[in-house]
Every structure is written in structure tokens, then in C-alpha cells.
Design a protein around this motif. Structure first.
Motif, PDB file in Angstrom:
ATOM      1  N   ARG A  33     -11.376  16.758 -14.267  1.00 59.62           N
ATOM      2  CA  ARG A  33     -12.632  16.551 -14.996  1.00 59.62           C
ATOM      3  C   ARG A  33     -13.153  15.130 -14.818  1.00 59.62           C
ATOM      4  N   HIS A  34     -12.287  14.149 -15.019  1.00 63.79           N
ATOM      5  CA  HIS A  34     -12.754  12.755 -15.030  1.00 63.79           C
ATOM      6  C   HIS A  34     -12.547  12.038 -13.701  1.00 63.79           C
ATOM      7  N   TYR A  46     -16.279  22.457 -16.127  1.00 61.80           N
ATOM      8  CA  TYR A  46     -15.282  23.280 -16.811  1.00 61.80           C
ATOM      9  C   TYR A  46     -15.055  24.597 -16.055  1.00 61.80           C
ATOM     10  N   LYS A  53     -11.253  24.434 -22.111  1.00 60.57           N
ATOM     11  CA  LYS A  53     -11.878  23.607 -23.153  1.00 60.57           C
ATOM     12  C   LYS A  53     -10.815  23.121 -24.139  1.00 60.57           C
ATOM     13  N   ASN A  54      -9.980  24.071 -24.554  1.00 60.13           N
ATOM     14  CA  ASN A  54      -8.952  23.760 -25.534  1.00 60.13           C
ATOM     15  C   ASN A  54      -7.972  22.705 -25.022  1.00 60.13           C
ATOM     16  N   PHE A  65      -9.492  19.249 -24.598  1.00 55.57           N
ATOM     17  CA  PHE A  65      -9.629  18.582 -25.896  1.00 55.57           C
ATOM     18  C   PHE A  65      -8.293  17.954 -26.301  1.00 55.57           C
ATOM     19  N   ARG A  76      -7.345  14.954 -24.115  1.00 58.42           N
ATOM     20  CA  ARG A  76      -8.075  13.726 -24.472  1.00 58.42           C
ATOM     21  C   ARG A  76      -7.522  13.121 -25.761  1.00 58.42           C
ATOM     22  N   ARG A 115      -5.987   9.545 -26.224  1.00 59.34           N
ATOM     23  CA  ARG A 115      -6.451   8.600 -27.241  1.00 59.34           C
ATOM     24  C   ARG A 115      -5.249   7.974 -27.962  1.00 59.34           C
ATOM     25  N   GLY A 164     -11.319   0.260 -26.311  1.00 61.52           N
ATOM     26  CA  GLY A 164     -12.359   1.228 -25.923  1.00 61.52           C
ATOM     27  C   GLY A 164     -12.254   2.566 -26.601  1.00 61.52           C
ATOM     28  N   VAL A 165     -11.240   2.736 -27.495  1.00 68.20           N
ATOM     29  CA  VAL A 165     -11.170   4.042 -28.161  1.00 68.20           C
ATOM     30  C   VAL A 165     -11.384   3.903 -29.675  1.00 68.20           C
ATOM     31  N   MET A 171     -10.621  26.482 -30.095  1.00 70.80           N
ATOM     32  CA  MET A 171     -11.769  25.603 -30.355  1.00 70.80           C
ATOM     33  C   MET A 171     -12.946  26.416 -30.906  1.00 70.80           C
ATOM     34  N   ASN A 175     -16.627  27.668 -31.688  1.00 70.77           N
ATOM     35  CA  ASN A 175     -17.876  27.645 -30.943  1.00 70.77           C
ATOM     36  C   ASN A 175     -19.064  28.045 -31.785  1.00 70.77           C
ATOM     37  N   ARG A 214     -14.490  17.760 -34.921  1.00 78.29           N
ATOM     38  CA  ARG A 214     -14.350  16.916 -33.732  1.00 78.29           C
ATOM     39  C   ARG A 214     -14.531  17.752 -32.457  1.00 78.29           C
ATOM     40  N   GLU A 215     -14.001  18.996 -32.485  1.00 78.14           N
ATOM     41  CA  GLU A 215     -14.129  19.873 -31.320  1.00 78.14           C
ATOM     42  C   GLU A 215     -15.595  20.151 -30.993  1.00 78.14           C
ATOM     43  N   VAL A 234     -17.113  17.141 -29.450  1.00 74.70           N
ATOM     44  CA  VAL A 234     -16.686  16.993 -28.043  1.00 74.70           C
ATOM     45  C   VAL A 234     -17.518  17.903 -27.142  1.00 74.70           C
ATOM     46  N   LEU A 235     -17.707  19.140 -27.583  1.00 74.39           N
ATOM     47  CA  LEU A 235     -18.503  20.075 -26.782  1.00 74.39           C
ATOM     48  C   LEU A 235     -19.933  19.552 -26.623  1.00 74.39           C
ATOM     49  N   ASP A 261     -19.927  16.713 -24.143  1.00 78.71           N
ATOM     50  CA  ASP A 261     -19.725  17.235 -22.787  1.00 78.71           C
ATOM     51  C   ASP A 261     -20.901  18.086 -22.302  1.00 78.71           C
ATOM     52  N   LEU A 269     -21.851  21.019 -23.481  1.00 80.34           N
ATOM     53  CA  LEU A 269     -21.468  22.429 -23.401  1.00 80.34           C
ATOM     54  C   LEU A 269     -22.028  23.255 -24.562  1.00 80.34           C
ATOM     55  N   GLU A 314     -16.955   7.764 -31.496  1.00 86.46           N
ATOM     56  CA  GLU A 314     -15.550   7.721 -31.052  1.00 86.46           C
ATOM     57  C   GLU A 314     -15.359   8.551 -29.791  1.00 86.46           C
ATOM     58  N   GLU A 315     -15.949   9.735 -29.807  1.00 86.24           N
ATOM     59  CA  GLU A 315     -15.775  10.616 -28.639  1.00 86.24           C
ATOM     60  C   GLU A 315     -16.463  10.041 -27.401  1.00 86.24           C
ATOM     61  N   ALA A 350     -16.934   6.913 -26.819  1.00 84.40           N
ATOM     62  CA  ALA A 350     -16.126   5.770 -26.379  1.00 84.40           C
ATOM     63  C   ALA A 350     -14.890   6.251 -25.632  1.00 84.40           C
ATOM     64  N   LEU A 351     -14.264   7.326 -26.141  1.00 93.78           N
ATOM     65  CA  LEU A 351     -13.054   7.838 -25.489  1.00 93.78           C
ATOM     66  C   LEU A 351     -13.374   8.346 -24.083  1.00 93.78           C
ATOM     67  N   LEU A 352     -14.462   9.134 -23.969  1.00 98.21           N
ATOM     68  CA  LEU A 352     -14.814   9.665 -22.653  1.00 98.21           C
ATOM     69  C   LEU A 352     -15.146   8.539 -21.684  1.00 98.21           C
TER      70      LEU A 352
END
Lengths: 196, 191
Positions: free
Chosen positions: A152-153, A159, A174-175, A178, A181, A185, A195-196, B1, B3, B14-15, B18-19, B22, B24, B49-50, B52-54
């Protein structure tokens, strides 16, 4: 046809001429994807020599299967799929215990051992401490999570493409991404990387 | 997750965030998330946060150095693939040879066990015929080679006193034509 013209052709056109026996068409395909594939396999196996061997094996499989390539799918996805299978086979050959590593536990969390192998000579040549730290973060991820993060990265696969490469349903991709990541973290926070 | 679509007022998990990050989620759900985070500080914090993480993961993956490939790797792989498919290492060719070897082994075993004189006689007759044909073929090849060498030799002898360069040119032309013929034959075989 000269080399600079081959470089302008699409993957599907190159596959077509390589399937007709044009070696230079196949060589152009190898040249186009060798870096991505060796990088992906190297991150999966953490061994430089094995990564080169597996990459060669992948391209030989591709050459033998060119006539079976379905142009409905992206060539790169098909190639990554072959590389994924070859890397998994290699991991299983080296460590038969790895066979059970891809199955979900009762709580849905994948039980994978965190690799703690000695640094390879390739790695010890790295001078930057930060680079080592970053590499360790990626290596600390369980193989199945690490692969998804890589695809992905590191390789910008969607996906859906990751699902095709790994054979996982979209929901599972997806699961797992998640969770991967979230795990990353935690590792980043523990190591104090910003950065996190 | 999860939807499911949440309402604009409902906090996102959070899920779900994230979607959204992304890309999605549907455009309607995306608009719902945007309008919700504009008014909800906890969801805005999750979103940041998300993101920044990505961003960090992307940066980390970008910082990883790729392994160095040996020079001529693509050419070496192509040669290996080519020899794999055309040589004895090719599964198809190897299978054919194994079947032939197995058949020969079975025939030998039958002959050995039965000791049937008629079968043995027939086998020897077939063997002799194969040897005879091989001999004729080899002799023809030898005669052809002798003829080619004779012609080339006389041509060279004729040219050498006049000009060594001409003899050299003749040799180059001869070798090039052999190479061209070989290339043409291999292409024809492949097609």
C-alpha cells in the motif's frame, strides 16, 4: 525495433511481443519492474541474495506463463501476485512453522513471530542510524502485516489490487491494513519517532 | 471494520476515519464526515492523528533504500528464462525425455525377463537399422563438411596471394552468413 522504441510501449504490448518470442520485449519488461519486485521480495525475506534468486525465479515464471496472461488485469498486479507466491513459498521452505503464520487467531489477530534475526551484511553497511531505526520498524511488523504496508505505502497499490495480489477478500485487506497501521503506530510511539 | 453510514451528528470510529482518509467512502459519507469533524473536536483529533500516521508511514517507506541490483540483471534473467524454456530444464522437454527413457527401460525389462528370441531378433534388427541410418547421416555430414572446407580453402588460396584483406573479408562474410542462417533457423523454430 530499437530499445528506445520498446521503452515507449505499454506493458500489454510488451507482453504480446514477448509472447511471440521477442527476447528484447521480455527484457524490457524485466528492466521496467526489476527494481520494484526485488525491493518487495527483499522486504518480505530480509535477505539480499535470496531476494535476487526469488526475483529471477519470478521473472522466469512470468516468461513461462506469458501466453496465459489475461490482459483484463494489470500486468503489474499479475507480476506482484507471482512475486507474492514465490516469496511465501521461500519463507515456508526456510521456516516450515511459517505455514501457520497466515491464519487468524481466535480473536482475529494474526499470530506472527516478530523477526529478530541478526542484521545482514547489507544492513550493516547502512550508515544512517535513522535509516536503521526505520528499517527496524518495518521489520518488526509481522510478515502478513508488513506485506500489506509494503504494497500500500511502498508500491502504491490500491486495496483491490492488494486483494488480487494476496488473494485476500477486500474486507480482510481493509481490516488487516488498519491493524497493521495501528501496530506501526505503537512501534513508532515506543521508539519515539515523531509524526504520529 | 464497520462500513455503515453514520449520520452527520454521530461520532465516527477510528476505522471509519481511516476509510475516509484512504478515500474509501462514498461521496455522501465523505461529506458527512467533513461536516461532522468541522463541529466535533474529538473526531477532528482522530482525523489529524490518522493523517499524521499515514504521512509518517509514507515517509518511512520512501526513506527505505532499495537493494542494489547487479549490473546486467535484466539481461541475465532474460537469458535464464530463455534457456529454461528451450533447454532440458524446460518441464515440457524434460517430460518428453523422461517418457522416452521410461519406455526404453520397460522394453529392456521385457526383453530381459521374457528372453523371447523373436522379440530379441526384432529388437536387434531395429537397432541395426537405426545404427545404419545414423551412420549414413554422419557420413553425409562429414562429406558435406569436407566439401565446404574444400571450396573455402580453394577460394582462400585464390585470394591470399592477391590480397590478404580480400581473404579476411571472405572469412567475415562466410561467418556472418553462418550466424544469419543460425538466427533465421532459431526464429523459424520458435514461431
Amino acid at each position: 525495433m530499437v530499445v528506445f522504441e520498446l521503452a515507449k510501449l505499454t506493458d500489454i504490448e510488451l507482453v504480446s511481443i514477448a509472447a511471440r518470442g521477442r527476447e528484447d520485449g521480455f527484457e524490457e519488461l524485466v528492466r521496467r519492474y526489476q527494481r520494484q519486485i526485488v525491493s518487495y521480495v527483499f522486504r518480505m525475506l530480509n535477505d539480499y541474495e535470496s531476494a535476487l534468486d526469488v526475483t529471477q525465479e519470478v521473472f522466469i515464471k512470468v516468461y513461462n506463463s506469458l501466453d496465459r496472461y489475461n490482459s483484463e488485469y494489470k500486468f503489474s498486479t499479475w507480476l506482484y501476485r507471482i512475486a507474492h507466491n514465490a516469496a511465501i513459498d521461500n519463507i515456508r521452505r526456510r521456516d516450515p512453522r511459517a505455514q501457520s503464520l497466515e491464519t487468524d487467531g481466535r480473536d482475529g489477530v494474526i499470530r506472527l513471530e516478530i523477526e529478530t534475526s541478526e542484521p545482514s551484511p547489507e544492513r550493516s553497511r547502512e550508515s544512517s542510524e535513522r535509516r536503521d531505526e526505520i528499517r527496524n520498524v518495518v521489520r518488526c511488523l509481522p510478515a502478513a502485516y508488513r506485506e500489506l504496508i509494503l504494497l500500500r505505502h511502498g508500491h502504491d497499490l490500491s486495496y483491490e489490487e492488494i486483494g488480487e495480489v494476496t488473494g485476500l477478500p477486500l474486507g480482510t485487506v481493509k481490516n488487516r491494513l488498519f491493524r497493521a497501521r495501528e501496530m506501526m503506530r505503537q512501534i513508532l510511539l515506543e521508539r519515539g519517532i515523531d509524526g504520529v | 471494520m464497520q462500513n455503515k453510514h453514520a449520520t452527520t451528528d454521530e461520532c465516527r470510529t477510528r476505522e471509519q476515519i481511516v476509510l475516509f482518509v484512504d478515500g474509501l467512502v462514498s461521496s455522501a459519507e465523505g461529506a458527512g464526515v467533513e461536516s461532522h469533524v468541522a463541529a466535533c473536536s474529538s473526531c477532528l483529533r482522530l482525523l489529524n492523528e490518522e493523517k499524521a500516521l499515514l504521512g509518517t508511514i509514507d515517509r518511512i517507506m520512501g526513506d527505505l533504500s532499495d537493494p542494489v541490483l547487479p549490473d546486467g540483471f535484466a539481461a541475465a534473467v532474460t537469458t535464464a528464462a530463455e534457456s529454461e524454456i528451450h533447454g532440458l530444464r524446460s518441464a515440457t522437454v524434460r517430460k518428453g525425455f523422461m517418457i522416452a527413457a521410461a519406455m526404453l527401460a520397460v522394453c529392456s525389462a521385457i526383453l530381459f525377463v521374457t528372453g523371447n528370441s523373436a522379440v530379441v531378433g526384432l529388437s536387434f534388427g531395429l537397432g541395426a537399422a537405426v545404427l545404419k541410418m545414423t551412420s549414413v547421416l554422419l557420413h553425409s555430414l562429414r562429406d558435406f563438411s569436407v566439401g565446404v572446407v574444400g571450396v573455402c580453402r580453394s577460394l582462400c588460396l585464390q585470394f591470399v596471394p592477391a590480397s590478404q584483406a580480400a581473404a579476411l573479408a571472405l572469412a567475415v562474410v562466410f561467418i556472418s552468413s553462418l550466424a544469419a542462417c543460425s538466427r533465421l533457423l532459431s526464429r523459424q523454430e520458435r514461431s
